[in-house]
Enzyme design. Structure first.
Site, PDB file in Angstrom:
ATOM      1  CE1 TYR A 104      -3.711  -1.049  -0.226  1.00  0.00           C
ATOM      2  CE2 TYR A 104      -2.950   0.970  -1.289  1.00  0.00           C
ATOM      3  CZ  TYR A 104      -3.880  -0.044  -1.161  1.00  0.00           C
ATOM      4  OH  TYR A 104      -4.999  -0.058  -1.972  1.00  0.00           O
ATOM      5  CE  LYS A 112      -4.701  -3.117  -3.293  1.00  0.00           C
ATOM      6  NZ  LYS A 112      -5.775  -4.033  -3.759  1.00  0.00           N
ATOM      7  CB  VAL A 115     -11.488   5.795  -4.241  1.00  0.00           C
ATOM      8  CG1 VAL A 115     -12.990   5.538  -4.208  1.00  0.00           C
ATOM      9  CG2 VAL A 115     -10.913   5.453  -5.602  1.00  0.00           C
TER      10      VAL A 115
END
Length: 275
Positions: A170, A174, A203
């Site tokens: 991941y 990114k 988040v």
């Protein structure tokens, strides 16, 4: 004052949002609708897109701008390069002039360390988070250049600024988005095209549930003891960046909850005391 927040700058603009069926994408769609924008909402899940479009319709009424309010939903898998390249042909003629592209679609699976990572999940993450984003952006950069106007907003992450253990794939995706965004910004400096990146920290959305492959208890535990960001917090940053005066480009924004300071440093418990 030119720099004051003025959502009316978005009235009548057409905004395309990927991954709009939930989370940050859905919250962003609703805010743009309230500001009087037209929306092209894409995602894999049609039923959820229809729900977001209904919420956007209500938000548009509440906004009362008298502009915008044209909404279309289009199923789109960001892993399907052919489908992405054919997207323009599926957009109704009165919405083909897209003003803002919000590259929101993205996902993560697991926290496995290198040597234990599922290769199919590697492909899914790179195809969605990086290759699909690049394919769609190229499509609209050509359109924006032809008009000498437009705005690309990419959803980055703290994971694109700082790698961490258990997140090799991941964070790699990114970091790729961060680099792509930076190169695009430099390539388009001579055009009237803005390039922005919004990078959230912690988040709490369905994104976390996906990471733990549907285990909601594990996803919720990530935020135990602190108040994380929610989808609407990041949606506000996206819409704020899009609503700047045309000569202002918000190039890169990193957004944390108050109790977070980096990818791995956070405070759990009452604020006002240090661990």
């Amino acid at each position: 004052m030119a720099g004051v927040f003025n959502p009316s700058r978005l009235a009548g603009k057409t905004v395309l949002i990927t991954g709009a069926s939930g989370g940050i994408g859905a919250a962003t769609a609703i805010l743009f609708a309230r500001a009087g924008s037209n929306l092209i909402l894409t995602a894999r899940r049609q039923a959820q897109l229809d729900e977001v479009a209904a919420a956007a319709t209500q938000a548009h009424r509440e906004g009362g701008t008298g502009k915008g309010g044209k909404f279309v939903t289009l199923t789109l898998d960001m892993q399907d390069r052919t489908a992405i390249k054919g997207l323009l042909d599926r957009i109704p003629d009165d919405l083909k002039k897209v003003d803002v592209l919000v590259n929101n679609a993205g996902l993560v699976y697991g926290k496995e360390v290198v040597g234990e990572i599922n290769e199919d999940e590697v492909d899914t993450m790179f195809n969605t988070n990086v290759l699909g984003l690049i394919t769609l952006t190229q499509l609209f950069v050509r359109e924006f250049k032809a008009r000498n106007s437009g705005h690309v907003i990419n959803l980055g992450s703290i994971a694109g600024k700082e790698p961490y253990a258990g997140g090799s794939i991941y964070t790699a995706t990114k970091h790729a988005v961060d680099a792509f965004n930076g190169s695009l910004l430099r390539e388009l400096v001579g055009w009237n095209i803005r390039v922005s990146q919004i990078c959230p920290g912690m988040v709490e959305t369905e994104f976390s549930v996906t990471r733990f492959r549907g285990d909601r208890d594990a996803a919720t535990a990530v935020y135990d003891g602190l108040q994380p960001l929610v989808a609407a917090d990041i949606a506000e940053e996206i819409v704020w960046a899009a609503s700047r005066p045309e000569h202002v480009n918000v190039a890169d924004v990193l957004v944390f909850p108050t109790a977070q300071a980096s990818a791995t440093i956070n405070h759990r418990g009452p604020l006002g005391q240090q661990k």
